[in-house]
Design a protein around this motif. Structure first.
Motif, PDB file in Angstrom:
ATOM      1  N   GLN A  22     -56.282  33.986 -21.770  1.00  0.00           N
ATOM      2  CA  GLN A  22     -55.885  34.081 -23.166  1.00  0.00           C
ATOM      3  C   GLN A  22     -54.449  33.576 -23.332  1.00  0.00           C
ATOM      4  O   GLN A  22     -53.580  33.828 -22.498  1.00  0.00           O
ATOM      5  CB  GLN A  22     -56.005  35.525 -23.655  1.00  0.00           C
ATOM      6  CG  GLN A  22     -57.434  36.052 -23.644  1.00  0.00           C
ATOM      7  CD  GLN A  22     -57.524  37.500 -24.117  1.00  0.00           C
ATOM      8  OE1 GLN A  22     -56.598  38.022 -24.735  1.00  0.00           O
ATOM      9  NE2 GLN A  22     -58.649  38.144 -23.818  1.00  0.00           N
ATOM     10  N   ASP A  23     -54.203  32.875 -24.433  1.00  0.00           N
ATOM     11  CA  ASP A  23     -52.912  32.228 -24.657  1.00  0.00           C
ATOM     12  C   ASP A  23     -51.743  33.207 -24.566  1.00  0.00           C
ATOM     13  O   ASP A  23     -50.694  32.888 -24.016  1.00  0.00           O
ATOM     14  CB  ASP A  23     -52.891  31.531 -26.029  1.00  0.00           C
ATOM     15  CG  ASP A  23     -53.776  30.296 -26.054  1.00  0.00           C
ATOM     16  OD1 ASP A  23     -54.126  29.788 -24.972  1.00  0.00           O
ATOM     17  OD2 ASP A  23     -54.122  29.851 -27.162  1.00  0.00           O
ATOM     18  N   GLU A  24     -51.912  34.400 -25.112  1.00  0.00           N
ATOM     19  CA  GLU A  24     -50.797  35.348 -25.140  1.00  0.00           C
ATOM     20  C   GLU A  24     -50.333  35.724 -23.739  1.00  0.00           C
ATOM     21  O   GLU A  24     -49.136  35.919 -23.490  1.00  0.00           O
ATOM     22  CB  GLU A  24     -51.174  36.598 -25.921  1.00  0.00           C
ATOM     23  CG  GLU A  24     -52.363  37.362 -25.344  1.00  0.00           C
ATOM     24  CD  GLU A  24     -52.735  38.563 -26.195  1.00  0.00           C
ATOM     25  OE1 GLU A  24     -51.833  39.362 -26.504  1.00  0.00           O
ATOM     26  OE2 GLU A  24     -53.923  38.691 -26.547  1.00  0.00           O
ATOM     27  N   PHE A  25     -51.265  35.816 -22.801  1.00  0.00           N
ATOM     28  CA  PHE A  25     -50.896  36.178 -21.435  1.00  0.00           C
ATOM     29  C   PHE A  25     -50.412  34.952 -20.645  1.00  0.00           C
ATOM     30  O   PHE A  25     -49.527  35.059 -19.803  1.00  0.00           O
ATOM     31  CB  PHE A  25     -52.059  36.864 -20.728  1.00  0.00           C
ATOM     32  CG  PHE A  25     -52.435  38.174 -21.364  1.00  0.00           C
ATOM     33  CD1 PHE A  25     -51.533  39.228 -21.406  1.00  0.00           C
ATOM     34  CD2 PHE A  25     -53.671  38.347 -21.966  1.00  0.00           C
ATOM     35  CE1 PHE A  25     -51.855  40.430 -22.015  1.00  0.00           C
ATOM     36  CE2 PHE A  25     -54.009  39.547 -22.573  1.00  0.00           C
ATOM     37  CZ  PHE A  25     -53.099  40.584 -22.603  1.00  0.00           C
ATOM     38  N   ARG A  26     -50.965  33.788 -20.931  1.00  0.00           N
ATOM     39  CA  ARG A  26     -50.491  32.568 -20.284  1.00  0.00           C
ATOM     40  C   ARG A  26     -49.073  32.247 -20.728  1.00  0.00           C
ATOM     41  O   ARG A  26     -48.318  31.589 -20.013  1.00  0.00           O
ATOM     42  CB  ARG A  26     -51.407  31.386 -20.596  1.00  0.00           C
ATOM     43  CG  ARG A  26     -52.825  31.531 -20.051  1.00  0.00           C
ATOM     44  CD  ARG A  26     -53.316  30.236 -19.471  1.00  0.00           C
ATOM     45  NE  ARG A  26     -52.560  29.871 -18.272  1.00  0.00           N
ATOM     46  CZ  ARG A  26     -52.842  30.300 -17.044  1.00  0.00           C
ATOM     47  NH1 ARG A  26     -53.863  31.112 -16.852  1.00  0.00           N
ATOM     48  NH2 ARG A  26     -52.101  29.932 -16.032  1.00  0.00           N
ATOM     49  N   LEU A  30     -46.849  40.475 -20.614  1.00  0.00           N
ATOM     50  CA  LEU A  30     -47.326  41.324 -19.519  1.00  0.00           C
ATOM     51  C   LEU A  30     -48.731  41.816 -19.794  1.00  0.00           C
ATOM     52  O   LEU A  30     -49.096  42.092 -20.942  1.00  0.00           O
ATOM     53  CB  LEU A  30     -46.394  42.523 -19.337  1.00  0.00           C
ATOM     54  CG  LEU A  30     -44.988  42.237 -18.792  1.00  0.00           C
ATOM     55  CD1 LEU A  30     -44.156  43.508 -18.840  1.00  0.00           C
ATOM     56  CD2 LEU A  30     -45.036  41.696 -17.374  1.00  0.00           C
ATOM     57  N   LEU A  31     -49.524  41.942 -18.731  1.00  0.00           N
ATOM     58  CA  LEU A  31     -50.850  42.538 -18.869  1.00  0.00           C
ATOM     59  C   LEU A  31     -50.717  44.018 -19.196  1.00  0.00           C
ATOM     60  O   LEU A  31     -49.705  44.645 -18.877  1.00  0.00           O
ATOM     61  CB  LEU A  31     -51.631  42.384 -17.565  1.00  0.00           C
ATOM     62  CG  LEU A  31     -52.539  41.151 -17.418  1.00  0.00           C
ATOM     63  CD1 LEU A  31     -51.737  39.871 -17.523  1.00  0.00           C
ATOM     64  CD2 LEU A  31     -53.311  41.207 -16.112  1.00  0.00           C
ATOM     65  N   PRO A  32     -51.732  44.607 -19.828  1.00  0.00           N
ATOM     66  CA  PRO A  32     -51.714  46.062 -20.021  1.00  0.00           C
ATOM     67  C   PRO A  32     -51.560  46.749 -18.667  1.00  0.00           C
ATOM     68  O   PRO A  32     -51.964  46.213 -17.630  1.00  0.00           O
ATOM     69  CB  PRO A  32     -53.085  46.352 -20.636  1.00  0.00           C
ATOM     70  CG  PRO A  32     -53.510  45.063 -21.281  1.00  0.00           C
ATOM     71  CD  PRO A  32     -52.949  43.986 -20.403  1.00  0.00           C
ATOM     72  N   THR A  69     -47.289  43.470 -14.537  1.00  0.00           N
ATOM     73  CA  THR A  69     -48.066  42.373 -13.982  1.00  0.00           C
ATOM     74  C   THR A  69     -48.219  41.293 -15.044  1.00  0.00           C
ATOM     75  O   THR A  69     -48.517  41.572 -16.196  1.00  0.00           O
ATOM     76  CB  THR A  69     -49.467  42.851 -13.535  1.00  0.00           C
ATOM     77  OG1 THR A  69     -49.315  43.918 -12.585  1.00  0.00           O
ATOM     78  CG2 THR A  69     -50.255  41.727 -12.893  1.00  0.00           C
ATOM     79  N   ARG A  70     -47.979  40.052 -14.640  1.00  0.00           N
ATOM     80  CA  ARG A  70     -48.109  38.934 -15.575  1.00  0.00           C
ATOM     81  C   ARG A  70     -48.796  37.765 -14.888  1.00  0.00           C
ATOM     82  O   ARG A  70     -48.935  37.728 -13.660  1.00  0.00           O
ATOM     83  CB  ARG A  70     -46.738  38.489 -16.092  1.00  0.00           C
ATOM     84  CG  ARG A  70     -45.809  37.964 -15.026  1.00  0.00           C
ATOM     85  CD  ARG A  70     -44.538  37.394 -15.636  1.00  0.00           C
ATOM     86  NE  ARG A  70     -43.580  36.968 -14.628  1.00  0.00           N
ATOM     87  CZ  ARG A  70     -43.630  35.807 -13.993  1.00  0.00           C
ATOM     88  NH1 ARG A  70     -44.608  34.961 -14.252  1.00  0.00           N
ATOM     89  NH2 ARG A  70     -42.722  35.488 -13.095  1.00  0.00           N
ATOM     90  N   VAL A  71     -49.222  36.806 -15.709  1.00  0.00           N
ATOM     91  CA  VAL A  71     -49.859  35.607 -15.191  1.00  0.00           C
ATOM     92  C   VAL A  71     -48.814  34.746 -14.495  1.00  0.00           C
ATOM     93  O   VAL A  71     -47.709  34.567 -15.014  1.00  0.00           O
ATOM     94  CB  VAL A  71     -50.532  34.814 -16.332  1.00  0.00           C
ATOM     95  CG1 VAL A  71     -51.138  33.517 -15.800  1.00  0.00           C
ATOM     96  CG2 VAL A  71     -51.598  35.666 -17.009  1.00  0.00           C
ATOM     97  N   ALA A  72     -49.156  34.232 -13.321  1.00  0.00           N
ATOM     98  CA  ALA A  72     -48.229  33.359 -12.589  1.00  0.00           C
ATOM     99  C   ALA A  72     -48.097  32.027 -13.307  1.00  0.00           C
ATOM    100  O   ALA A  72     -49.057  31.524 -13.901  1.00  0.00           O
ATOM    101  CB  ALA A  72     -48.738  33.127 -11.161  1.00  0.00           C
TER     102      ALA A  72
END
Length: 240
Positions: A22-26, A30-32, A69-72
């Motif tokens: 999803q664009d918001e995480f890319r 941060l992930l929930p 945690t976030r997308v690399a």
């Protein structure tokens, strides 16, 4: 979800793979946290953590203690078939570069640089240190040392590409780069610069650069975040 026949940790893994697209995480959100995600998926945090660990090991997620945690970031790729300067590499890839720090000094060179330049121990050389990366994301710390035989003096505008300065201002054409790549844990200094934890993996890239006449020009070391840089090598086997 349509995948209830899968083991629970695989269900969580598939859910996360879809989530991080999803664009918001890319874009860096941060992930929930694990509590929220485990409640959404109706499974234990241990099962969820197993799925997260899988994506972390694949380099898709980055987990930072006390942050989340976030997308690399997508890896920067460099190829050995036709070497380029850092600025040129990023330009080819369409990556906008940000310079976070620049330090210029005259110092006794490192043993590697002194040996490469074949200069006496008491000769100081121009040393440039730069923290660079994508916008709002520093991922490499460079240290360059220069042969005192070349006229580079430290007053140049180093917002310009280095090899452009050498070519246009001093008619020095760099040609050969001998490189060495290794992996290591980040020390306190590099970790603070790259915004990672001490001990996190980094890639160390050493370059010994010579001009078209074979004169040693620059000895460069770059410390890269391992989650942001991939080095590709293509070899062609000669017929026997």
């Amino acid at each position: 979800m349509g995948y209830n026949k899968l083991p629970l940790h695989k269900q969580a893994e598939l859910y996360l793979r879809r989530l991080i697209e999803q664009d918001e995480f890319r874009d860096g959100k941060l992930l929930p946290n694990e509590v929220e995600l485990s409640e959404q998926l109706e499974m234990s945090r241990n099962t969820l953590r197993q799925a997260i660990n899988t994506l972390v090991s694949e380099g898709l997620l980055i987990r930072k203690r006390g942050v989340g945690t976030r997308v690399a970031e997508k890896n920067i790729y460099s190829e050995a078939t036709n070497w380029l300067s850092f600025s040129q590499e990023m330009k080819v890839l369409g990556v906008e570069i940000e310079n976070f720090e620049l330090h210029i000094s005259k110092q006794i060179p490192s043993e590697e640089a002194r040996s490469f330049f074949s200069i006496p121990e008491n000769i100081k050389v121009l040393r440039i240190e730069r923290l660079r990366g994508k916008v709002n994301f520093p991922f490499v710390y460079f240290v360059s040392e220069f042969n005192p035989e070349i006229p580079l003096n430290g007053t140049e505008n180093f917002n310009r590409p280095l090899y452009e300065i050498l070519r246009n201002d001093y008619n020095i054409i760099v040609k050969t780069s001998k490189e060495e790549i290794s992996a290591a844990p980040a020390n306190n200094f590099i970790a603070s610069k790259l915004e990672i934890e001490t001990g996190d993996p980094i890639l160390i890239r050493k370059r010994a650069v010579s001009d078209a006449n074979g004169l040693p020009i620059e000895y460069n070391i770059g410390w890269y975040r391992a989650d942001s840089f991939t080095y590709k090598i293509e070899s062609v086997r000669n017929s026997i």
